[in-house]
Structures are given as structure tokens and as C-alpha cells.
Scaffold this motif. Structure first.
Motif, PDB file in Angstrom:
ATOM      1  N   ASP A  36       0.723  -1.299   0.084  1.00  0.00           N
ATOM      2  CA  ASP A  36       0.054   0.000  -0.012  1.00  0.00           C
ATOM      3  C   ASP A  36       0.808   1.000  -0.103  1.00  0.00           C
ATOM      4  O   ASP A  36       1.931   1.172   0.553  1.00  0.00           O
ATOM      5  CB  ASP A  36      -0.904   0.007   1.214  1.00  0.00           C
ATOM      6  N   VAL A  37       0.375   2.025  -0.677  1.00  0.00           N
ATOM      7  CA  VAL A  37       1.056   3.652  -0.478  1.00  0.00           C
ATOM      8  C   VAL A  37       0.148   4.631  -0.021  1.00  0.00           C
ATOM      9  O   VAL A  37      -0.769   4.739  -0.698  1.00  0.00           O
ATOM     10  CB  VAL A  37       1.510   3.845  -2.099  1.00  0.00           C
ATOM     11  N   ARG A  38       0.733   5.310   1.079  1.00  0.00           N
ATOM     12  CA  ARG A  38       0.164   6.343   1.843  1.00  0.00           C
ATOM     13  C   ARG A  38       0.607   7.546   2.062  1.00  0.00           C
ATOM     14  O   ARG A  38       2.105   7.237   2.315  1.00  0.00           O
ATOM     15  CB  ARG A  38      -0.639   5.731   2.824  1.00  0.00           C
ATOM     16  N   THR A  39       0.204   8.809   2.148  1.00  0.00           N
ATOM     17  CA  THR A  39       0.931   9.909   2.442  1.00  0.00           C
ATOM     18  C   THR A  39       0.071  10.430   3.898  1.00  0.00           C
ATOM     19  O   THR A  39      -0.774  10.610   4.175  1.00  0.00           O
ATOM     20  CB  THR A  39       0.575  11.114   1.580  1.00  0.00           C
ATOM     21  N   ILE A  40       1.212  10.484   4.861  1.00  0.00           N
ATOM     22  CA  ILE A  40       0.675  10.894   6.302  1.00  0.00           C
ATOM     23  C   ILE A  40       1.470  12.217   6.352  1.00  0.00           C
ATOM     24  O   ILE A  40       2.513  12.569   6.086  1.00  0.00           O
ATOM     25  CB  ILE A  40       1.198   9.715   7.252  1.00  0.00           C
ATOM     26  N   THR A  41       0.753  12.989   7.586  1.00  0.00           N
ATOM     27  CA  THR A  41       1.302  14.096   7.921  1.00  0.00           C
ATOM     28  C   THR A  41       2.072  13.877   9.476  1.00  0.00           C
ATOM     29  O   THR A  41       1.712  13.588  10.137  1.00  0.00           O
ATOM     30  CB  THR A  41       0.321  15.037   8.206  1.00  0.00           C
ATOM     31  N   VAL A  42       3.410  14.411   9.201  1.00  0.00           N
ATOM     32  CA  VAL A  42       4.060  14.120  10.410  1.00  0.00           C
ATOM     33  C   VAL A  42       4.715  15.622  10.895  1.00  0.00           C
ATOM     34  O   VAL A  42       4.995  16.395  10.502  1.00  0.00           O
ATOM     35  CB  VAL A  42       5.476  13.379   9.842  1.00  0.00           C
ATOM     36  N   SER A  68       5.164  20.940   9.984  1.00  0.00           N
ATOM     37  CA  SER A  68       5.029  19.578   9.672  1.00  0.00           C
ATOM     38  C   SER A  68       5.220  19.468   8.151  1.00  0.00           C
ATOM     39  O   SER A  68       5.442  20.189   7.413  1.00  0.00           O
ATOM     40  CB  SER A  68       3.354  19.306  10.042  1.00  0.00           C
ATOM     41  N   VAL A  69       5.572  18.057   7.892  1.00  0.00           N
ATOM     42  CA  VAL A  69       6.123  17.563   6.643  1.00  0.00           C
ATOM     43  C   VAL A  69       5.024  16.377   6.276  1.00  0.00           C
ATOM     44  O   VAL A  69       4.421  15.676   6.956  1.00  0.00           O
ATOM     45  CB  VAL A  69       7.296  16.962   6.638  1.00  0.00           C
ATOM     46  N   GLN A  70       4.918  16.366   4.827  1.00  0.00           N
ATOM     47  CA  GLN A  70       4.224  15.259   4.251  1.00  0.00           C
ATOM     48  C   GLN A  70       4.970  14.136   3.870  1.00  0.00           C
ATOM     49  O   GLN A  70       5.936  14.445   2.790  1.00  0.00           O
ATOM     50  CB  GLN A  70       3.269  15.872   3.065  1.00  0.00           C
ATOM     51  N   VAL A  71       5.008  12.985   4.162  1.00  0.00           N
ATOM     52  CA  VAL A  71       5.696  11.672   4.029  1.00  0.00           C
ATOM     53  C   VAL A  71       4.850  10.678   3.339  1.00  0.00           C
ATOM     54  O   VAL A  71       3.995  10.453   4.083  1.00  0.00           O
ATOM     55  CB  VAL A  71       6.354  11.255   5.549  1.00  0.00           C
ATOM     56  N   THR A  72       5.369  10.178   2.067  1.00  0.00           N
ATOM     57  CA  THR A  72       4.745   9.278   1.362  1.00  0.00           C
ATOM     58  C   THR A  72       5.427   7.892   1.664  1.00  0.00           C
ATOM     59  O   THR A  72       6.832   7.820   1.400  1.00  0.00           O
ATOM     60  CB  THR A  72       4.952   9.686  -0.073  1.00  0.00           C
ATOM     61  N   VAL A  73       4.927   7.066   2.272  1.00  0.00           N
ATOM     62  CA  VAL A  73       5.479   5.763   2.719  1.00  0.00           C
ATOM     63  C   VAL A  73       4.782   4.353   1.821  1.00  0.00           C
ATOM     64  O   VAL A  73       3.480   4.600   1.388  1.00  0.00           O
ATOM     65  CB  VAL A  73       5.286   5.332   3.993  1.00  0.00           C
ATOM     66  N   ARG A  74       5.669   3.524   1.609  1.00  0.00           N
ATOM     67  CA  ARG A  74       5.054   2.169   0.974  1.00  0.00           C
ATOM     68  C   ARG A  74       5.484   1.090   1.691  1.00  0.00           C
ATOM     69  O   ARG A  74       6.491   0.962   2.227  1.00  0.00           O
ATOM     70  CB  ARG A  74       5.518   2.247  -0.494  1.00  0.00           C
TER      71      ARG A  74
END
Length: 379
Positions: A36-42, A68-74
Motif C-alpha cells: 500500500d502507498v499512503r501520505t501521512i502528516t508528520v 509539519s512535513v508530508q511523508v509518502t510511505v509504501r
């Protein structure tokens, strides 16, 4: 040996290459189906240890950006969901150097700055990838304290006195260096004196200037002595009517000279100014004079409404003349007048019969209200 290995590899090379391609497609297709690929706010934070180390060196962090930064994880569906629930953070470690020529530091944000993300997750992108940190040197400034504002209405005159006139403001140089020591003052919380009648001491909080909201004030509070002095005033009122007080059934009629008085009211300012007509009355006692005296000089009595906190009422004049008026004779009945005119034919005197349903008053039961006066109820 090499010939044999070469023969094995190149034997049916076309089919072997096709099989490798098919296997690769199957592998990546399966992996894509289970990941899964998702962008979360850190949120971005400054490391506390680094913050304390910078403070020892005489520098504080004034601001940093971004918050804050937007991190896209898979990764697997489970790992991605777990990452969002673990409250990940982005930790910055900006270190101030005393020989730095600029007060702004730029830091690259990478995988090492992220906390709370599991290792199997792949970081695809971080936006923004650069953070800007601004440093400032702490300083202190001594400023004057403004006079506190007074709210509410006290029962007297209010005066304020303080034991201190200045306080020290501490904060970043960026904020304090723009303040004018001769014009800017430390503000105070207002003091509420509503209904207060006695002197007391109030602890007032000191507020830093508006241009430096992140600064602190030492001391944070100060004691203010609130002195409340009761103010008295005198109010002059003219031509108040004087009433005659006598029993309800009294027959006597009286006249007053004068039938009015002037008077002064003394007391607290707010009470004296609020007195209205009818709250203070004046009278003379018509029972006091001798029955055979025609003119009597009697003192004027003062009646103050209950609950009205007046210190003193001064009446002018303090005495008035009470003059007796003749009591009018009752009128002669018509039947008696007719008998008096016919003197030649004596007749037996008879009283007229009262008509049914109407009560006639005897002459002695009639009453006249005293002129410019009032009657008291029967005892």
C-alpha cells in the motif's frame, strides 16, 4: 569446465529468458497486490537535548519552518496503517555555533529525522525536504510598569500605590531589540473595585509588551495597595412641604407659617446624589401645643426613608409657626330654619326622619382636613 557451463547456460537460452521475464512480472504483480502507498502528516519538533545545549551557549530557537512535513510511505497494508497510528514525528537537531555569521540554519530532512515509522516501510518522498531554523540571543530589558486600570464603582475615592515601578522583561533579541524603553511599558491586569468600601491589597499580574508576546516578566506579579476614601458631599434642596401630624378624628384646623422648609443633606457622594423626592419628609406635631394657644412655634421633625444611609439632614428654618384656625359651625338643617322664621305659631320641635338607605352625619362627626397638612390614623 567453462565449456560445460557455457553449454548449460546457452542451451535453450531463448526459453530461459522468457521464463525469467514471466517470473519477474508475476513477482512484481504479487508484490503490488499486497503493498500500500499512503501520505501521512508528520509534525516537526526540535530535539530537547539540542535545545538545552543551545541555551547553554547563549542562543535560543526563535522559530522553525515547516511545522509539519508530508511523508509518502509504501509497505504492506498492515505496516502502513500501523504507521499512521503510531504518531510519527520528525525530529530536528539544529546546533548553534558561536562563530556562525548568520542566525538562520537550513537542515535537510531525511529518513534519519523520522521517528515512529517501522523499518520495512519504504520512504518514497518527504515534502518539504528542507527545514529553516532561526536562532535568537536571549536578552533582558528593564521597563517601567504602567498604572493599572480600575474597573467597577467603589464606595468612595480610589487611589492606587505600588511598591515597585519597574520590572525586567526577558526574551529573544529579535523581539526585545525593537522596543523603546522610554515609551513602552509593562501592562497590568485591571483591578475590580466594584462595591468596595475599605482599603485592601490586590495581587496584579504583569503582562509583557504586545510586541514581545513570547517574553516573560520578572517578577510576574506585584502588590497594589488600593486605598478607598469615603467622599462626603452636601446637597441643598429648597421648598420641601411640611405636613401637620394629628390624630385622625381631631377637629382642630391649623395653618403653618411658613409651610415649607429648605434642607441640606450630608453623606456619601453616591448616596446624596441618588436621593429623590419623597425619601425625606418633614412634619410638625399638632398634638404638642396647648389647646388654648392660638399660635405655637414647633420644631420641624425629619423622617428619612428606611435604608437610606444619610449622615445628617439640616432643616432651615428649624421651627415653624402653627396657627389655629376657627372650626366652622355645622350648617343649620332646613326644618329648623323654617321653624325659626315662624315665631307666631309655636310648634313642637321635631327632628327630620332620615331617608331609607341614606345615613346622615351628625354635625360633630364632620371633619375638615387641615390646610396644607395631613392626618394621622386613629390611635
Amino acid at each position: 569446465m567453462w565449456e560445460w557451463l557455457k553449454k548449460k547456460v546457452l542451451n535453450n537460452a531463448r526459453w530461459k529468458l522468457i521464463s525469467l521475464l514471466i517470473a519477474s512480472l508475476v513477482y512484481f504483480s504479487i508484490r503490488a497486490g499486497i503493498s500500500d502507498v499512503r501520505t501521512i502528516t508528520v509534525p516537526v519538533e526540535i530535539d530537547e537535548e539540542v535545545k538545552q545545549s543551545n541555551a547553554k551557549g547563549g542562543a535560543v530557537i526563535a522559530s522553525y519552518d515547516p511545522p509539519s512535513v508530508q511523508v509518502t510511505v509504501r509497505g504492506s497494508f498492515t505496516d502502513v496503517n500501523q504507521a499512521a497510528q503510531n504518531n510519527p514525528r520528525c525530529i530536528l537537531r539544529p546546533r548553534w555555533r558561536s562563530n556562525a555569521t548568520e542566525d538562520t540554519l537550513r537542515l535537510d530532512i531525511g529518513r534519519s529525522n523520522l521517528r515512529g515509522l517501522s523499518r520495512p516501510l519504504t520512504i518514497l518522498k518527504i515534502e518539504p525536504s528542507v527545514a529553516k531554523v532561526e536562532f535568537d540571543i536571549p536578552m533582558s530589558l528593564q521597563l517601567g510598569i504602567a498604572t493599572p486600570l480600575v474597573e467597577g464603582k467603589a464606595r468612595g475615592r480610589v487611589e492606587l500605590s505600588t511598591s515597585v515601578e519597574t520590572a525586567v522583561v526577558r526574551g529573544p533579541l529579535r523581539s526585545l531589540r525593537t522596543l523603546d524603553k522610554d515609551k513602552v511599558k509593562i501592562q497590568c491586569e485591571p483591578i475590580n473595585v466594584e462595591g468596595r468600601a475599605q482599603t485592601y491589597v490586590a495581587a496584579v499580574k504583569l503582562i509583557p509588551p504586545g510586541a514581545a508576546p513570547d517574553a516573560t516578566v520578572e517578577p510576574s506579579t506585584m502588590n497594589v495597595t488600593v486605598t478607598i476614601t469615603a467622599e462626603t458631599a452636601t446637597r441643598h434642596i429648597e421648598h420641601a412641604r411640611v405636613l401637620v401630624a394629628q390624630p385622625y378624628a381631631a377637629q382642630a384646623r391649623w395653618k403653618l407659617e411658613p409651610d415649607w422648609v429648605d434642607y441640606d443633606i450630608k453623606g456619601r457622594v453616591e448616596v446624596v446624589n441618588s436621593v429623590t423626592e419623597g425619601q425625606i419628609l418633614f412634619s410638625v406635631d399638632a398634638v404638642a401645643p396647648r389647646s388654648d394657644a392660638v399660635t405655637n412655634e414647633l420644631p420641624v421633625r425629619v423622617h428619612v426613608q428606611q435604608g437610606l444611609a444619610i449622615d445628617e439632614v439640616i432643616v432651615m428654618p428649624q421651627t415653624v409657626k402653627l396657627i389655629s384656625l376657627p372650626t366652622p359651625k355645622p350648617p343649620t338643617p332646613p326644618a329648623a330654619a323654617a321653624e325659626a322664621t315662624d315665631s307666631d305659631s309655636p310648634k313642637t320641635e321635631t327632628k327630620p326622619e332620615p331617608k331609607a338607605g341614606k345615613t346622615m352625619l351628625e354635625p360633630e362627626a364632620e371633619e375638615d382636613l387641615p390646610e396644607n397638612g395631613a392626618l394621622l390614623p386613629k390611635p
